[in-house]
Scaffold this active site. Structure first.
Site, PDB file in Angstrom:
ATOM      1  N   ARG A  37      -6.640 -17.173   8.936  1.00  0.00           N
ATOM      2  CA  ARG A  37      -5.961 -15.905   8.655  1.00  0.00           C
ATOM      3  C   ARG A  37      -4.591 -16.142   8.011  1.00  0.00           C
ATOM      4  O   ARG A  37      -4.040 -15.254   7.362  1.00  0.00           O
ATOM      5  CB  ARG A  37      -5.837 -15.042   9.911  1.00  0.00           C
ATOM      6  CG  ARG A  37      -5.628 -13.566   9.563  1.00  0.00           C
ATOM      7  CD  ARG A  37      -5.569 -12.655  10.784  1.00  0.00           C
ATOM      8  NE  ARG A  37      -4.404 -12.928  11.587  1.00  0.00           N
ATOM      9  CZ  ARG A  37      -4.427 -13.317  12.859  1.00  0.00           C
ATOM     10  NH1 ARG A  37      -5.564 -13.453  13.503  1.00  0.00           N
ATOM     11  NH2 ARG A  37      -3.303 -13.554  13.503  1.00  0.00           N
TER      12      ARG A  37
ATOM     13  N   TYR B 287      -3.728   3.988  -9.097  1.00  0.00           N
ATOM     14  CA  TYR B 287      -5.014   3.829  -8.436  1.00  0.00           C
ATOM     15  C   TYR B 287      -5.060   4.773  -7.222  1.00  0.00           C
ATOM     16  O   TYR B 287      -4.058   4.943  -6.521  1.00  0.00           O
ATOM     17  CB  TYR B 287      -5.125   2.372  -7.982  1.00  0.00           C
ATOM     18  CG  TYR B 287      -6.477   2.020  -7.432  1.00  0.00           C
ATOM     19  CD1 TYR B 287      -7.571   1.909  -8.265  1.00  0.00           C
ATOM     20  CD2 TYR B 287      -6.659   1.811  -6.075  1.00  0.00           C
ATOM     21  CE1 TYR B 287      -8.822   1.599  -7.759  1.00  0.00           C
ATOM     22  CE2 TYR B 287      -7.900   1.483  -5.556  1.00  0.00           C
ATOM     23  CZ  TYR B 287      -8.981   1.391  -6.406  1.00  0.00           C
ATOM     24  OH  TYR B 287     -10.211   1.086  -5.904  1.00  0.00           O
TER      25      TYR B 287
ATOM     26  N   ASP C 271       1.484  -3.443 -10.963  1.00  0.00           N
ATOM     27  CA  ASP C 271       0.041  -3.612 -10.812  1.00  0.00           C
ATOM     28  C   ASP C 271      -0.531  -3.792 -12.219  1.00  0.00           C
ATOM     29  O   ASP C 271      -0.587  -2.856 -13.010  1.00  0.00           O
ATOM     30  CB  ASP C 271      -0.568  -2.389 -10.108  1.00  0.00           C
ATOM     31  CG  ASP C 271      -2.082  -2.513  -9.900  1.00  0.00           C
ATOM     32  OD1 ASP C 271      -2.717  -3.311 -10.629  1.00  0.00           O
ATOM     33  OD2 ASP C 271      -2.629  -1.809  -9.040  1.00  0.00           O
TER      34      ASP C 271
ATOM     35  N   LYS D 282     -11.491  -7.160 -10.040  1.00  0.00           N
ATOM     36  CA  LYS D 282     -11.773  -6.662 -11.371  1.00  0.00           C
ATOM     37  C   LYS D 282     -11.841  -7.836 -12.362  1.00  0.00           C
ATOM     38  O   LYS D 282     -12.718  -8.662 -12.234  1.00  0.00           O
ATOM     39  CB  LYS D 282     -10.727  -5.612 -11.756  1.00  0.00           C
ATOM     40  CG  LYS D 282     -10.419  -4.606 -10.625  1.00  0.00           C
ATOM     41  CD  LYS D 282     -11.584  -3.701 -10.275  1.00  0.00           C
ATOM     42  CE  LYS D 282     -11.374  -2.897  -8.991  1.00  0.00           C
ATOM     43  NZ  LYS D 282     -10.136  -2.152  -8.876  1.00  0.00           N
TER      44      LYS D 282
HETATM   45  C1  LIG Z   1      -9.302  -1.628  -7.886  1.00  0.00           C
HETATM   46  C2  LIG Z   1      -7.852  -1.469  -8.040  1.00  0.00           C
HETATM   47  C3  LIG Z   1      -6.988  -1.626  -6.938  1.00  0.00           C
HETATM   48  C4  LIG Z   1      -7.497  -1.907  -5.545  1.00  0.00           C
HETATM   49  O1  LIG Z   1      -8.150  -3.122  -5.466  1.00  0.00           O
HETATM   50  P1  LIG Z   1      -9.385  -3.426  -4.466  1.00  0.00           P
HETATM   51  O2  LIG Z   1      -9.699  -4.848  -4.773  1.00  0.00           O
HETATM   52  O3  LIG Z   1     -10.484  -2.473  -4.810  1.00  0.00           O
HETATM   53  O4  LIG Z   1      -8.884  -3.213  -3.086  1.00  0.00           O
HETATM   54  C5  LIG Z   1      -5.633  -1.507  -7.160  1.00  0.00           C
HETATM   55  N1  LIG Z   1      -5.140  -1.225  -8.385  1.00  0.00           N
HETATM   56  C6  LIG Z   1      -5.933  -1.033  -9.458  1.00  0.00           C
HETATM   57  C7  LIG Z   1      -5.325  -0.725 -10.772  1.00  0.00           C
HETATM   58  C8  LIG Z   1      -7.319  -1.152  -9.326  1.00  0.00           C
HETATM   59  O5  LIG Z   1      -8.105  -0.955 -10.387  1.00  0.00           O
END
Ligand SMILES: *Cc1c(COP(=O)(O)O)cnc(C)c1O
Length: 404
Positions: free
Chosen positions: A63, A116, A188, A214
């Site tokens: 963890r 998001y 982000d 992604k």
């Molecule tokens: C998918 C996404 C997230 C969240 O990520 P997860 O891996 O689904 O928890 C955050 N920001 C953006 C821009 C995303 O596309």
């Protein structure tokens, strides 16, 4: 020690974090360290690690950290040009762990109104319970961000390109606003991936964040999140949030992401050329009202995209003239493009934000409309298939949509 600064992005994508083969076995692929805990021989050694709190110096319990996770962290840190990185079980786990360390009751966050959906939900509905105030502004104009800062502001949080409207934030301008203030700026950069932009190159930007689910992984087979920034901050997030809030990435997921990231430069190039061709096709189609793609001269921030990004990415949003009805017909009649909620994958994925990822469970209709997410907006994550086939599928789907 190899000097990573001397190498190309592509070389780092393949090798960083696992430069030499395994010293014991010669294994070229990195290990999946499938263990939860690590043994010590002496009480004194174990006590020393626990009393120092320096959990990144020795493996103890998965963890806190794990060798496969650490290889992923080193690789993504190298690709983003950051000192260190910290990997989590999902992008959302990364966001929550980082923000929870940075704010307390009475503090203030300035963010963009294009975010998001789960990030918005955390800011609006969870942080508010703990007395943290969040101001949402139209961050396409950096002056709105500057105007929203106050003496309690601890975090400036931006997403660019933003989900799902594909609007951009001027990273350099945000850095300049935050510079010299006691705020942590977070970008982000999921939609750009580490290949298309490097927010840490701009003075005043502290942390880059990715949903590794992604483009980093790229194959819809593993969830992950990662933050990149100064080692001191990453160590703090590990010791404070990761260990005590439990958002760790599983070693196997980390391994899959490491495998996926090896081809990120090749995939991103193809995502960019395919998406531009698809965006041009859609823009010229008589049943399409409007296309949002930073690579099109019609995108209001096309010039900023050219300055800030190495390519325009694989994400497109568009509106059909026939609104929701037309969108439903289109999505129900596609064969190659898959209807799915994720993005950044080898496969072309399509969805309808207003009824799916940004529905009333996450954002109210009013909030959604204020963010430019109209009822009829369709989000398309263009994959790396043959572009002729993607366009042919959209073409046949659109042919079934009635003209109005
Ligand atoms: C998918 C996404 C997230 C969240 O990520 P997860 O891996 O689904 O928890 C955050 N920001 C953006 C821009 C995303 O596309």
């Amino acid at each position: 020690m190899v000097n990573l600064n001397e190498y190309d992005f592509a070389t780092l994508a393949v090798r960083a974090g696992w430069w030499d083969a395994d010293p014991q076995t010669g294994a070229v692929a990195p290990p999946i360290s499938q263990t939860t805990t690590y043994a010590f021989n002496k009480v004194e050694d174990m006590v020393k690690i626990f009393s120092s709190g320096e959990f990144s110096n020795r493996y103890i319990y998965t963890r806190a950290s794990n060798p496969t996770q650490n290889i992923l962290e080193e690789r993504v840190a190298a690709l983003e040009g950051g000192e260190a990185a910290l990997a989590f079980g999902s992008g959302v786990a990364a966001i929550v762990a980082l923000i929870t360390l940075l704010v307390q009751s009475g503090d203030h966050i300035v963010t963009s109104n294009s975010l998001y959906a789960a990030t918005q939900f955390y800011f609006r509905n969870i942080l508010s319970k703990y007395g943290v105030k969040v101001t949402f502004v139209d961050a396409t104009d950096p002056d709105n961000v500057a105007g929203a800062l106050n003496e309690n502001t601890k975090v400036v949080y931006m997403e660019t390109p933003a989900n799902p409207t594909i609007s951009l934030v001027d990273i350099g301008a945000i850095g300049a606003i935050a510079r010299g203030r006691k705020v942590t700026t977070i970008v982000d950069s999921t939609f750009a991936s580490p290949y298309l932009q490097h927010p840490l190159d701009y003075e005043g930007i502290d942390v880059v964040l990715h949903s590794a689910t992604k483009y980093i992984g790229g194959h819809t087979d593993a969830l992950g999140g990662i933050i990149i920034g100064k080692k001191e901050l990453m160590d703090k997030v590990r010791a404070y949030s990761l260990i005590n809030m439990g958002g760790i990435i599983d070693p196997f997921a980390a391994w899959l992401l490491l495998r996926g990231i090896k081809t990120i430069h090749l995939r991103m190039e193809r995502h960019c050329t395919n998406a531009l061709a698809v965006a041009e096709f859609l823009e010229a189609h008589p049943k399409v009202e409007r296309v949002y793609y930073p690579g099109l001269p019609s995108h209001p921030q096309h010039e900023l995209a050219k300055r800030q990004m190495k390519g325009f990415g694989g994400m497109i949003a568009f509106e059909l003239k026939g609104g929701v009805t037309a969108g439903t017909i289109l999505l129900n009649n596609l064969h190659l493009c898959r209807m799915a909620a994720s993005l950044g994958d080898t496969d072309t994925l399509i969805e309808h934000p207003a009824s799916m990822t940004h529905n009333e469970l996450f954002v109210t209709r009013e909030e959604r409309l204020s963010q430019g997410i109209t009822d009829g907006l369709v989000r398309l994550s263009v994959g790396i298939e043959g572009v002729r086939d993607i366009i042919a599928d959209l073409q046949q789907g659109l042919s079934i949509v009635p003209s109005n």
